[in-house]
Motif scaffolding. Structure first.
Motif, PDB file in Angstrom:
ATOM      1  N   UNK A 184       0.841  -1.194   0.000  1.00 24.55           N
ATOM      2  CA  UNK A 184       0.000   0.000   0.000  1.00 24.55           C
ATOM      3  C   UNK A 184       0.880   1.249   0.000  1.00 24.55           C
ATOM      4  N   UNK A 185       0.433   2.291  -0.693  1.00 17.71           N
ATOM      5  CA  UNK A 185       1.162   3.557  -0.717  1.00 17.71           C
ATOM      6  C   UNK A 185       1.304   4.114   0.700  1.00 17.71           C
ATOM      7  N   UNK A 186       2.425   4.773   0.944  1.00 22.40           N
ATOM      8  CA  UNK A 186       2.653   5.361   2.253  1.00 22.40           C
ATOM      9  C   UNK A 186       1.549   6.359   2.595  1.00 22.40           C
ATOM     10  N   UNK A 187       0.976   6.206   3.785  1.00 24.52           N
ATOM     11  CA  UNK A 187      -0.073   7.106   4.235  1.00 24.52           C
ATOM     12  C   UNK A 187      -1.459   6.776   3.725  1.00 24.52           C
ATOM     13  N   UNK A 188      -1.588   5.667   2.977  1.00 30.45           N
ATOM     14  CA  UNK A 188      -2.876   5.312   2.379  1.00 30.45           C
ATOM     15  C   UNK A 188      -3.509   4.056   3.004  1.00 30.45           C
ATOM     16  N   UNK A 189      -2.941   3.559   4.105  1.00 31.53           N
ATOM     17  CA  UNK A 189      -3.415   2.282   4.657  1.00 31.53           C
ATOM     18  C   UNK A 189      -4.879   2.334   5.076  1.00 31.53           C
ATOM     19  N   UNK A 190      -5.276   3.389   5.763  1.00 34.04           N
ATOM     20  CA  UNK A 190      -6.663   3.498   6.228  1.00 34.04           C
ATOM     21  C   UNK A 190      -7.632   3.528   5.047  1.00 34.04           C
ATOM     22  N   UNK A 191      -7.278   4.262   3.995  1.00 33.76           N
ATOM     23  CA  UNK A 191      -8.150   4.340   2.820  1.00 33.76           C
ATOM     24  C   UNK A 191      -8.230   2.996   2.099  1.00 33.76           C
ATOM     25  N   UNK A 192      -7.093   2.311   2.021  1.00 34.05           N
ATOM     26  CA  UNK A 192      -7.078   0.986   1.395  1.00 34.05           C
ATOM     27  C   UNK A 192      -7.986   0.019   2.149  1.00 34.05           C
ATOM     28  N   UNK A 193      -7.875   0.016   3.461  1.00 30.13           N
ATOM     29  CA  UNK A 193      -8.690  -0.895   4.279  1.00 30.13           C
ATOM     30  C   UNK A 193     -10.171  -0.593   4.101  1.00 30.13           C
ATOM     31  N   UNK A 194     -10.543   0.666   4.118  1.00 27.73           N
ATOM     32  CA  UNK A 194     -11.953   1.019   3.955  1.00 27.73           C
ATOM     33  C   UNK A 194     -12.456   0.649   2.563  1.00 27.73           C
ATOM     34  N   UNK A 195     -11.616   0.863   1.552  1.00 31.13           N
ATOM     35  CA  UNK A 195     -12.005   0.475   0.200  1.00 31.13           C
ATOM     36  C   UNK A 195     -12.202  -1.025   0.081  1.00 31.13           C
ATOM     37  N   UNK A 196     -11.312  -1.790   0.711  1.00 25.94           N
ATOM     38  CA  UNK A 196     -11.422  -3.244   0.660  1.00 25.94           C
ATOM     39  C   UNK A 196     -12.677  -3.717   1.391  1.00 25.94           C
ATOM     40  N   UNK A 256       3.723  -8.093   9.682  1.00 28.98           N
ATOM     41  CA  UNK A 256       4.048  -7.432  10.939  1.00 28.98           C
ATOM     42  C   UNK A 256       5.356  -6.648  10.845  1.00 28.98           C
ATOM     43  N   UNK A 257       6.383  -7.254  10.219  1.00 30.67           N
ATOM     44  CA  UNK A 257       7.679  -6.583  10.148  1.00 30.67           C
ATOM     45  C   UNK A 257       7.946  -6.068   8.732  1.00 30.67           C
ATOM     46  N   UNK A 258       9.091  -5.407   8.583  1.00 31.88           N
ATOM     47  CA  UNK A 258       9.522  -4.988   7.260  1.00 31.88           C
ATOM     48  C   UNK A 258       9.063  -3.591   6.877  1.00 31.88           C
ATOM     49  N   UNK A 259       9.497  -3.170   5.704  1.00 34.52           N
ATOM     50  CA  UNK A 259       9.231  -1.818   5.218  1.00 34.52           C
ATOM     51  C   UNK A 259       7.813  -1.687   4.658  1.00 34.52           C
ATOM     52  N   UNK A 260       7.166  -0.595   4.965  1.00 33.12           N
ATOM     53  CA  UNK A 260       5.879  -0.283   4.367  1.00 33.12           C
ATOM     54  C   UNK A 260       4.714  -1.067   4.956  1.00 33.12           C
ATOM     55  N   UNK A 261       3.556  -0.857   4.350  1.00 35.88           N
ATOM     56  CA  UNK A 261       2.313  -1.519   4.751  1.00 35.88           C
ATOM     57  C   UNK A 261       1.983  -2.569   3.697  1.00 35.88           C
ATOM     58  N   UNK A 262       2.102  -3.839   4.083  1.00 34.50           N
ATOM     59  CA  UNK A 262       1.978  -4.940   3.128  1.00 34.50           C
ATOM     60  C   UNK A 262       0.896  -5.915   3.581  1.00 34.50           C
ATOM     61  N   UNK A 306      -6.358   3.131  -6.215  1.00 31.80           N
ATOM     62  CA  UNK A 306      -5.661   4.410  -6.017  1.00 31.80           C
ATOM     63  C   UNK A 306      -4.716   4.409  -4.813  1.00 31.80           C
ATOM     64  N   UNK A 307      -4.873   3.431  -3.919  1.00 32.43           N
ATOM     65  CA  UNK A 307      -4.063   3.384  -2.704  1.00 32.43           C
ATOM     66  C   UNK A 307      -2.997   2.283  -2.748  1.00 32.43           C
ATOM     67  N   UNK A 308      -2.891   1.608  -3.889  1.00 32.99           N
ATOM     68  CA  UNK A 308      -1.963   0.485  -4.028  1.00 32.99           C
ATOM     69  C   UNK A 308      -0.688   0.932  -4.730  1.00 32.99           C
ATOM     70  N   UNK A 309       0.446   0.600  -4.135  1.00 30.10           N
ATOM     71  CA  UNK A 309       1.743   0.906  -4.725  1.00 30.10           C
ATOM     72  C   UNK A 309       2.166  -0.187  -5.710  1.00 30.10           C
ATOM     73  N   UNK A 310       2.001  -1.458  -5.310  1.00 24.83           N
ATOM     74  CA  UNK A 310       2.399  -2.566  -6.181  1.00 24.83           C
ATOM     75  C   UNK A 310       1.670  -3.834  -5.791  1.00 24.83           C
ATOM     76  N   UNK A 311       1.605  -4.777  -6.738  1.00 26.42           N
ATOM     77  CA  UNK A 311       0.986  -6.082  -6.520  1.00 26.42           C
ATOM     78  C   UNK A 311       1.954  -7.149  -6.999  1.00 26.42           C
ATOM     79  N   UNK A 312       2.151  -8.155  -6.181  1.00 31.76           N
ATOM     80  CA  UNK A 312       3.044  -9.259  -6.545  1.00 31.76           C
ATOM     81  C   UNK A 312       2.299 -10.567  -6.298  1.00 31.76           C
ATOM     82  N   UNK A 313       2.173 -11.367  -7.321  1.00 28.95           N
ATOM     83  CA  UNK A 313       1.377 -12.585  -7.220  1.00 28.95           C
ATOM     84  C   UNK A 313       2.246 -13.833  -7.343  1.00 28.95           C
TER      85      UNK A 313
END
Length: 243
Positions: free
Chosen positions: A32-44, A66-72, A106-113
Motif C-alpha cells: 500500500x502507498x505510504x499514508x494510504x493504509x486506512x483508505x485501502x482498508x476502507x475500500x477493501x 508485521x515486520x519490514x518496510x511499508x504496509x503490506x 488508487x491506494x496500491x503501490x504494487x501487486x506481486x502474485x
C-alpha cells in the motif's frame, strides 16, 4: 478470491488450511502507498460488503505483514487443481469491479502474485487450528533442492516421533521471479502471546531423537543447501477476510 485477483491483474498496476492431499495456494502481496493504509482498508471493506451482498461465493484470507518496510497485505486462497484457473469471473465480482478501480487501486503501490503447492508429506496431518490469527512464515531459496527436501523430511520424521505430528505446513513455490523463495513453511499461532511460550525448536527435537552428532551433520547439510532465507510474521485481518 480468484476473481478479485484476476480483476487486480487487469488493472493498470497489473485460507490457509491443511488437507490430506496437495492443494494450490494463491498468494497476492499488495504493498500500500505510504499514508494510504486506512483508505485501502476502507475500500477493501466496501468491496467485500458489495461482494457478499451480491452472493459471491469465493473464500479468502487477508494477512497483514508485521515486520519490514511499508504496509503490506497478503491475500490467500486455495485451489484444488489448476483447472480452477480456467473459471471466468462470477457475477458478484463483475458487479463490484468499479469499487476496486475507484476505492482500492488508487491506494496500491504494487501487486506481486505467486502460486505455491502444499507438500502434505512434510506438513502437519492435523487440521489447521480454526482460531489461528498469526502465522510465522519462513522462506527458503535453495541451492540444492534434493538435499533441502531430504533434511526437511528427516526433521519432519523426528518431529512426528517426538510430538506425534509436525507444527507447520510446507509449500513449494511454482515459478516466479528470481528473488522469490523456492519453499516456505507456515507455523500457526492463536495470538502473539503464544510466541512467549518456550518450546524446543526443531533442531533441539532432532538432537533428542537422533543424537548430537547427527544433529550437527544435518544442520550443516541444511545450511549448505540454501542460498538465502528470511522470515516474516503475518496477522490475520478478520474484517478483510471471508472464511
Amino acid at each position: 478470491m480468484r476473481k478479485l485477483m484476476y480483476l487486480l491483474l487487469l488493472l493498470p498496476l497489473v485460507v490457509i488450511s491443511q488437507e490430506t492431499e496437495s492443494f494450490l495456494l494463491n498468494l497476492t502481496e499488495i504493498t500500500v502507498k505510504q499514508g494510504h493504509t486506512a483508505q485501502f482498508i476502507e475500500g477493501f471493506k466496501t468491496w467485500k460488503e458489495c461482494y457478499l451482498e451480491n452472493n459471491g461465493e469465493d473464500k479468502w484470507n487477508v494477512w497483514r505483514r508485521v515486520q519490514g518496510e511499508g504496509s503490506v497485505f497478503t491475500m490467500t486462497s486455495n485451489m484444488a487443481n489448476w483447472a480452477e484457473m480456467d473459471e471466468s469471473g462470477d457475477a458478484a465480482g463483475k458487479e463490484c469491479r468499479m469499487i476496486i478501480v475507484n476505492l482500492i487501486m488508487p491506494h496500491v503501490k504494487s501487486i506481486h502474485r505467486n502460486i505455491a503447492r502444499s507438500i502434505p508429506e512434510m506438513s502437519r496431518s492435523t487440521p489447521w487450528p480454526s482460531d489461528t490469527e498469526l502465522v510465522n512464515v519462513f522462506n527458503f531459496k535453495t541451492s540444492n533442492s534434493s538435499d533441502f527436501r531430504e533434511v526437511v523430511g528427516a526433521l519432519t520424521s523426528a518431529m512426528k516421533k517426538s510430538e506425534g505430528d509436525t507444527r507447520a505446513v510446507w509449500y513449494s513455490v511454482v515459478g516466479g521471479a528470481p528473488e522469490v523463495a523456492d519453499y516456505f513453511v507456515s507455523v500457526p499461532f492463536k495470538n502473539f502471546a503464544e510466541l512467549d511460550i518456550e518450546r524446543d525448536n526443531v533442531w533441539d527435537i532432532y538432537e533428542k531423537v537422533n543424537g548430537k552428532e547427527k544433529a550437527k551433520a544435518i544442520r550443516a547439510k541444511f545450511r549448505n543447501s540454501l542460498s538465502n532465507e528470511w522470515s516474516y510474521m503475518y496477522s490475520l485481518s478478520k474484517s478483510l477476510s471471508n472464511q
